[in-house]
Design a protein around this motif. Structure first.
Motif, PDB file in Angstrom:
ATOM      1  N   GLU A   1       0.970  -1.285  -0.193  1.00  0.00           N
ATOM      2  CA  GLU A   1      -0.153  -0.484  -0.483  1.00  0.00           C
ATOM      3  C   GLU A   1       0.467   1.469   0.141  1.00  0.00           C
ATOM      4  N   ASP A   2       2.197   0.835   0.883  1.00  0.00           N
ATOM      5  CA  ASP A   2       2.798   2.307   1.023  1.00  0.00           C
ATOM      6  C   ASP A   2       3.536   2.843  -0.991  1.00  0.00           C
ATOM      7  N   LEU A   3       4.251   1.277  -1.187  1.00  0.00           N
ATOM      8  CA  LEU A   3       4.586   1.954  -2.707  1.00  0.00           C
ATOM      9  C   LEU A   3       3.351   2.131  -3.256  1.00  0.00           C
ATOM     10  N   ALA A   4       2.131   1.772  -3.343  1.00  0.00           N
ATOM     11  CA  ALA A   4       1.183   2.038  -4.393  1.00  0.00           C
ATOM     12  C   ALA A   4       1.462   3.675  -4.080  1.00  0.00           C
ATOM     13  N   ALA A   5       0.857   3.682  -2.950  1.00  0.00           N
ATOM     14  CA  ALA A   5       1.056   5.495  -2.648  1.00  0.00           C
ATOM     15  C   ALA A   5       2.331   6.264  -3.082  1.00  0.00           C
ATOM     16  N   ARG A   6       2.937   5.969  -3.277  1.00  0.00           N
ATOM     17  CA  ARG A   6       4.281   7.068  -3.723  1.00  0.00           C
ATOM     18  C   ARG A   6       4.205   7.206  -5.525  1.00  0.00           C
ATOM     19  N   GLY A   7       3.533   5.876  -6.209  1.00  0.00           N
ATOM     20  CA  GLY A   7       4.027   5.313  -7.310  1.00  0.00           C
ATOM     21  C   GLY A   7       4.547   4.247  -7.334  1.00  0.00           C
ATOM     22  N   LEU A   8       5.144   3.650  -6.394  1.00  0.00           N
ATOM     23  CA  LEU A   8       5.983   2.511  -6.520  1.00  0.00           C
ATOM     24  C   LEU A   8       5.705   1.226  -6.979  1.00  0.00           C
TER      25      LEU A   8
ATOM     26  N   PRO B   1      16.641  -7.301  -5.622  1.00  0.00           N
ATOM     27  CA  PRO B   1      16.660  -9.079  -4.948  1.00  0.00           C
ATOM     28  C   PRO B   1      16.394  -9.392  -3.919  1.00  0.00           C
ATOM     29  N   GLY B   2      15.420 -10.381  -3.855  1.00  0.00           N
ATOM     30  CA  GLY B   2      15.332 -10.806  -2.161  1.00  0.00           C
ATOM     31  C   GLY B   2      14.309 -10.261  -1.209  1.00  0.00           C
ATOM     32  N   VAL B   3      13.857  -8.876  -1.405  1.00  0.00           N
ATOM     33  CA  VAL B   3      12.682  -8.367  -1.326  1.00  0.00           C
ATOM     34  C   VAL B   3      11.748  -8.458  -1.747  1.00  0.00           C
ATOM     35  N   HIS B   4      10.422  -8.748  -0.669  1.00  0.00           N
ATOM     36  CA  HIS B   4       9.260  -8.955  -1.035  1.00  0.00           C
ATOM     37  C   HIS B   4       8.145  -7.932  -0.885  1.00  0.00           C
ATOM     38  N   ARG B   5       6.896  -8.108  -1.763  1.00  0.00           N
ATOM     39  CA  ARG B   5       5.914  -6.913  -1.593  1.00  0.00           C
ATOM     40  C   ARG B   5       4.960  -8.413  -0.350  1.00  0.00           C
ATOM     41  N   VAL B   6       4.269  -7.590  -0.014  1.00  0.00           N
ATOM     42  CA  VAL B   6       2.833  -7.897   1.513  1.00  0.00           C
ATOM     43  C   VAL B   6       2.247  -6.358   1.440  1.00  0.00           C
ATOM     44  N   ASP B   7       0.887  -6.856   1.702  1.00  0.00           N
ATOM     45  CA  ASP B   7      -0.014  -6.070   1.914  1.00  0.00           C
ATOM     46  C   ASP B   7       0.297  -5.426   3.642  1.00  0.00           C
ATOM     47  N   TYR B   8      -1.551  -5.602   3.379  1.00  0.00           N
ATOM     48  CA  TYR B   8      -1.396  -5.080   5.149  1.00  0.00           C
ATOM     49  C   TYR B   8      -2.028  -6.227   6.274  1.00  0.00           C
ATOM     50  N   ASP B   9      -2.005  -7.516   5.220  1.00  0.00           N
ATOM     51  CA  ASP B   9      -2.799  -8.702   6.076  1.00  0.00           C
ATOM     52  C   ASP B   9      -1.548  -9.395   5.781  1.00  0.00           C
ATOM     53  N   GLY B  10      -0.661  -9.052   5.242  1.00  0.00           N
ATOM     54  CA  GLY B  10       0.451  -9.747   4.718  1.00  0.00           C
ATOM     55  C   GLY B  10       1.335  -9.205   6.538  1.00  0.00           C
ATOM     56  N   PHE B  11       1.116  -8.367   6.362  1.00  0.00           N
ATOM     57  CA  PHE B  11       1.850  -7.331   7.666  1.00  0.00           C
ATOM     58  C   PHE B  11       1.284  -7.870   9.459  1.00  0.00           C
ATOM     59  N   VAL B  12       0.512  -7.916   9.543  1.00  0.00           N
ATOM     60  CA  VAL B  12      -0.677  -8.854  10.255  1.00  0.00           C
ATOM     61  C   VAL B  12       0.584 -10.661  10.287  1.00  0.00           C
ATOM     62  N   GLU B  13       0.147 -11.440   9.524  1.00  0.00           N
ATOM     63  CA  GLU B  13       0.681 -12.298   9.654  1.00  0.00           C
ATOM     64  C   GLU B  13       2.286 -12.723   9.764  1.00  0.00           C
TER      65      GLU B  13
ATOM     66  N   ASP C   1       2.131   8.052 -11.494  1.00  0.00           N
ATOM     67  CA  ASP C   1       1.627   7.427 -10.891  1.00  0.00           C
ATOM     68  C   ASP C   1       0.849   6.331  -9.059  1.00  0.00           C
ATOM     69  N   GLN C   2       1.494   7.956  -8.983  1.00  0.00           N
ATOM     70  CA  GLN C   2       1.113   7.695  -6.806  1.00  0.00           C
ATOM     71  C   GLN C   2      -0.378   8.037  -6.818  1.00  0.00           C
ATOM     72  N   ASP C   3      -0.951   7.374  -5.806  1.00  0.00           N
ATOM     73  CA  ASP C   3      -2.008   7.034  -5.409  1.00  0.00           C
ATOM     74  C   ASP C   3      -2.144   7.119  -4.374  1.00  0.00           C
ATOM     75  N   PRO C   4      -2.010   7.820  -3.712  1.00  0.00           N
ATOM     76  CA  PRO C   4      -2.522   8.460  -1.718  1.00  0.00           C
ATOM     77  C   PRO C   4      -3.590   7.340  -1.714  1.00  0.00           C
ATOM     78  N   ALA C   5      -4.679   7.561  -2.045  1.00  0.00           N
ATOM     79  CA  ALA C   5      -5.628   7.269  -1.609  1.00  0.00           C
ATOM     80  C   ALA C   5      -5.479   5.268  -0.754  1.00  0.00           C
ATOM     81  N   ARG C   6      -4.705   5.233  -1.304  1.00  0.00           N
ATOM     82  CA  ARG C   6      -4.705   3.467  -0.469  1.00  0.00           C
ATOM     83  C   ARG C   6      -4.062   3.300   0.678  1.00  0.00           C
ATOM     84  N   ILE C   7      -3.154   4.943   1.186  1.00  0.00           N
ATOM     85  CA  ILE C   7      -2.990   4.628   2.813  1.00  0.00           C
ATOM     86  C   ILE C   7      -3.864   6.046   3.275  1.00  0.00           C
ATOM     87  N   GLY C   8      -5.217   6.807   2.509  1.00  0.00           N
ATOM     88  CA  GLY C   8      -6.048   7.768   3.151  1.00  0.00           C
ATOM     89  C   GLY C   8      -5.295   9.104   2.789  1.00  0.00           C
ATOM     90  N   ARG C   9      -4.238   9.098   2.056  1.00  0.00           N
ATOM     91  CA  ARG C   9      -4.186  10.747   2.099  1.00  0.00           C
ATOM     92  C   ARG C   9      -4.331  10.692   0.403  1.00  0.00           C
TER      93      ARG C   9
END
Lengths: 100, 123
Positions: free
Chosen positions: A62-69, A76-88, B55-63
């Motif tokens: 979610e924080d990647l997406a917020a930042r356009g990433l 290499p070796g770094v993984h994506r997790v979503d909020y559910d993955g964070f909880v896990e 392509d920023q999508d800060p709605a994903r974090i409520g901003r």
């Protein structure tokens, strides 16, 4: 232990301190501005790649997406997790610490 | 009647967009200066260059996606928008990764730019 880092690697040395200290086999979750450290091709990518060979390094989707990433290639070796993955992750590891 | 004094402002934006409110407050302050009809140039450096990432999508974090307003700065007569080459390179950002065309300048040119303005504001 699960280590949480939310600071940009280019503004503060928080991620450096975490990676220096964290024991092999632990997990590091990069979130908020911490996610910038997990993207391939930056000036800190080499350090992250080395760390990812010894511990589990994840970045929060979610924080990647917020930042356009959302589509960015990760170190290499770094993984994506979503909020559910964070909880896990928080459940899987006995303790959690947030680096400030 | 005397013409109000006009000073040339340079806005330096150095913070990542969503980790704190500083970047957004910088934009708000910039728009205030523009409202007072002051000539303003803007430069993004350090983590500030991340504000220009497309392509920023800060709605994903409520901003709010305040960076989406940068391409409209021309409406407010803000046409001189720069990014520091070294800051982009350290972060692996290429010009095609940015949400708008900007003038990419190196550190030395940025220093000269600061000298060429009357007031330099840092956010």
């Amino acid at each position: 232990m699960l280590h949480l880092v939310n600071r940009s690697p280019f503004e503060e040395r928080t991620i450096d301190a975490c990676l220096r200290v964290a024991a092999p086999g632990s997990a590091v979750l990069l979130y908020e501005d911490g996610v910038y450290a997990g993207v391939r091709g930056t000036g800190v990518a080499g350090r992250l790649e080395a760390a990812a060979r010894e511990m589990r390094v994840c970045v929060l989707e979610e924080d990647l997406a917020a930042r356009g990433l959302q589509d960015a290639a990760l170190v290499p070796g770094v993984h994506r997790v979503d909020y559910d993955g964070f909880v896990e992750l928080a459940i899987e590891y006995d303790s959690v610490t947030t680096w400030r | 009647m005397a013409t109000p004094a006009r000073k040339r402002f340079l806005w330096m934006s150095r913070r990542a967009p969503h980790g704190s409110v500083q970047a957004q407050e910088g934009l708000d302050a910039l728009l205030m200066a523009v409202a007072f009809e002051q000539p303003v140039s803007v430069v993004f450096l350090d983590d500030g260059v991340y504000q220009l990432k497309r392509d920023q999508d800060p709605a994903r974090i409520g901003r709010k996606n305040f960076c989406a307003g940068f391409p409209s700065l021309g409406i407010y007569d803000v046409h001189d928008i720069y990014a520091e080459r070294e800051s982009l390179a350290l972060r692996g950002l290429r010009e095609e990764d940015l949400l708008m065309p900007v003038r990419v300048v190196d550190s030395a040119a940025l220093g000269a730019l600061m000298e060429a303005h009357d007031v330099v504001m840092s956010f």
